[in-house]
Design an enzyme around this catalytic site. Structure first.
Site: not given
Ligand code: NDP
Ligand code: 2IT
Length: 445
Positions: A125, A165
């Site tokens: 990461k 992420d």
């Molecule tokens: P994005 O940046 O696309 O979206 C994040 C969302 O969560 C936004 O709506 C944001 O609000 C909100 N957010 C972020 N940080 C905070 C915080 N500290 N407090 C409250 N709200 C918060 O990220 P992702 O959707 O990609 O990721 C979301 C979660 O999923 C994370 O935990 C990530 O690690 C996990 N994840 C992501 C994967 C991926 O493929 N993208 C894969 C597996 C897990 P705002 O819009 O106001 O910033």
């Molecule tokens: O938390 C996660 O699994 C991710 N943000 C996706 C990682 C990836 O390599 O696609």
């Protein structure tokens, strides 16, 4: 004090101030207690001591210049935690709260998640404390280029493959890849989440959210003998994971009635208008507050925890770590919630997790439930290595197969180790065993 308790104390002392990393280690250790009873060889070979120490941590300066000519200095990181079963693999997070302990917790979780996908990928990461909010496209580009000027020498298609992420989506991956390609002078699959026309995979954008809903659907069928049809769903977050989880719930006949972002939450009893959310969050990068201006029947609350106060059958935390607390868990249980699927990484505190499990709520932990994203990243790497591109349907079918396999693997492992229905132990032990066996085979390295 038992062996793992002592080791946990050492981890806390040695990794001072890295609370999120401590939390992730603690959760895994609670499950390993069960596995170690069957495998004394892991204690003898100091396998767990080796597993909690990253193979490598890279930390670097990222200086960049904003549109006004002002100079900023951010901190960049890449944690190469484990390469026991494949090249380091995991996302990059750009968020002002990012620190070493945050990325170590995420890289540590990633080891077991990647193992569960069945695709040979190790755990990694990275990211930065850079805040993309309020920055122009050119500022984001200059930051990404400066970040990659250091990172490129540490990564490669068979070494370490970053992806997105929080705060890193299609735009950032484009800028990062452009600079990587220029410096490395090669067009390989060293980043995933690339654009469809330049090496990306269909379904990568949707993969985490879709995969989450596929695994929850399997649970509903298997344990509750029901489906998503007419189920009421609450989802936190309004980013990549939350948006595509909502899309899939709606395709399967369920109704998402609440979503949130970092500033507040919306409740729309008629069902969330996802096109409107996409317009606000994906196109304008705005606040959910704008939603109620267009849909006056919906309600907006400045307290984003209100997303868990609605009566729902399914709760999908998809925002960030430690966003579901014990009070939220009590509210959800009281309101008859059947299942919690973690789209985010470690969104539920240890206390809230225990409360769900003790109260009979199906609890699908992040390292299993959100593995669809990295799984399709693995499929993107495979397509890049073959110089080919599969269709949307082909990738979607493979994703469904992977999520079903993960469900089977975590529920069967829980049963085998005498903790039937506890998917936290099931996921931790199943993910760990493959990595541990690889480490045993490869000697003391
Ligand atoms: P994005 O940046 O696309 O979206 C994040 C969302 O969560 C936004 O709506 C944001 O609000 C909100 N957010 C972020 N940080 C905070 C915080 N500290 N407090 C409250 N709200 C918060 O990220 P992702 O959707 O990609 O990721 C979301 C979660 O999923 C994370 O935990 C990530 O690690 C996990 N994840 C992501 C994967 C991926 O493929 N993208 C894969 C597996 C897990 P705002 O819009 O106001 O910033
Ligand atoms: O938390 C996660 O699994 C991710 N943000 C996706 C990682 C990836 O390599 O696609």
């Amino acid at each position: 004090m038992g062996y793992l308790d002592q080791l946990y104390q050492k981890v806390v002392e040695k990794n001072y101030g890295e609370e999120e990393f401590h939390q992730a280690v603690k959760e895994i250790f609670e499950s390993l207690e069960i596995a170690l009873a069957y495998h004394p060889e892991f204690e003898r070979t100091k396998l767990i001591e080796r597993l909690v120490e990253p193979e490598r941590v890279v930390m670097f300066r990222v200086p960049w210049v904003d549109d006004k000519g002002e100079i900023h200095v951010n901190r960049g990181f890449r944690i190469e935690f484990s390469s026991a079963i494949g090249p380091y693999k995991g996302g990059l997070r750009f968020h002002p709260t990012v620190k070493l302990g945050t990325l170590k917790f995420l890289a540590f979780e990633q080891i077991f998640k990647n193992s569960l996908t069945g695709i040979p990928m190790g755990g990694g990461k990275g990211g930065s404390d850079f805040d993309p909010k309020g920055k122009s496209d050119m500022e984001v580009m200059r930051f990404c280029q400066a970040f990659m000027q250091e990172l490129w020498r540490h990564i490669g298609p068979y070494t370490d493959v970053p992806a997105g992420d929080i705060g890193v989506g299609g735009r950032e991956i484009g800028f990062l890849y452009g600079m990587y390609k220029k410096l490395a002078n090669e067009f390989t699959g060293t980043l995933t989440g690339k654009g469809i026309n330049w090496g990306g995979s269909w379904v990568r954008k949707e993969a985490t959210g879709y995969g989450l809903v596929y695994i929850v659907e399997r649970y509903l069928e298997d344990v509750r003998k029901t489906s998503f049809k007419d189920k009421i769903v609450a989802i936190s977050g309004a980013g990549n994971v939350a948006i595509y989880a909502t899309e899939k719930v709606h395709q399967l006949g369920g109704k998402v009635i609440a979503m949130s972002d970092s500033r507040g939450c919306i409740i729309d009893k008629d069902g969330i208008d996802l096109d409107l959310v996409k317009e606000i969050k994906e196109v304008k990068r705005g606040s959910l507050r704008e939603y109620v201006e267009k849909r006056p029947s919906a309600e907006y609350s400045e307290n984003r925890q209100d997303v868990w106060k609605v009566k729902c059958d399914v709760a999908l935390p998809c925002a960030t770590q430690n966003e579901v607390f014990i009070e939220d868990a009590k509210e959800l249980v009281k309101n008859g919630c059947l299942v919690v699927g973690e789209g985010a990484n470690m969104p539920t505190t240890l206390e809230a997790t225990k409360y769900f499990i003790e109260n009979g709520v199906g609890f699908l932990p992040g390292k299993a439930a959100n593995a669809g994203g990295v799984a399709v990243s693995g499929l993107e790497m495979a397509q890049n290595a073959y110089f080919t591109q599969w269709t949307f349907d082909e990738v979607d079918k493979k994703l469904q197969g992977i999520m079903h396999n993960i469900y089977n693997s975590i529920s069967e492992t829980a049963k085998k180790y005498g903790v039937e229905g506890n998917y936290v132990h099931g996921a931790n032990i199943a993910g760990f065993m493959k990595v541990a066996n690889a480490m045993m085979d490869q000697g003391i390295v």
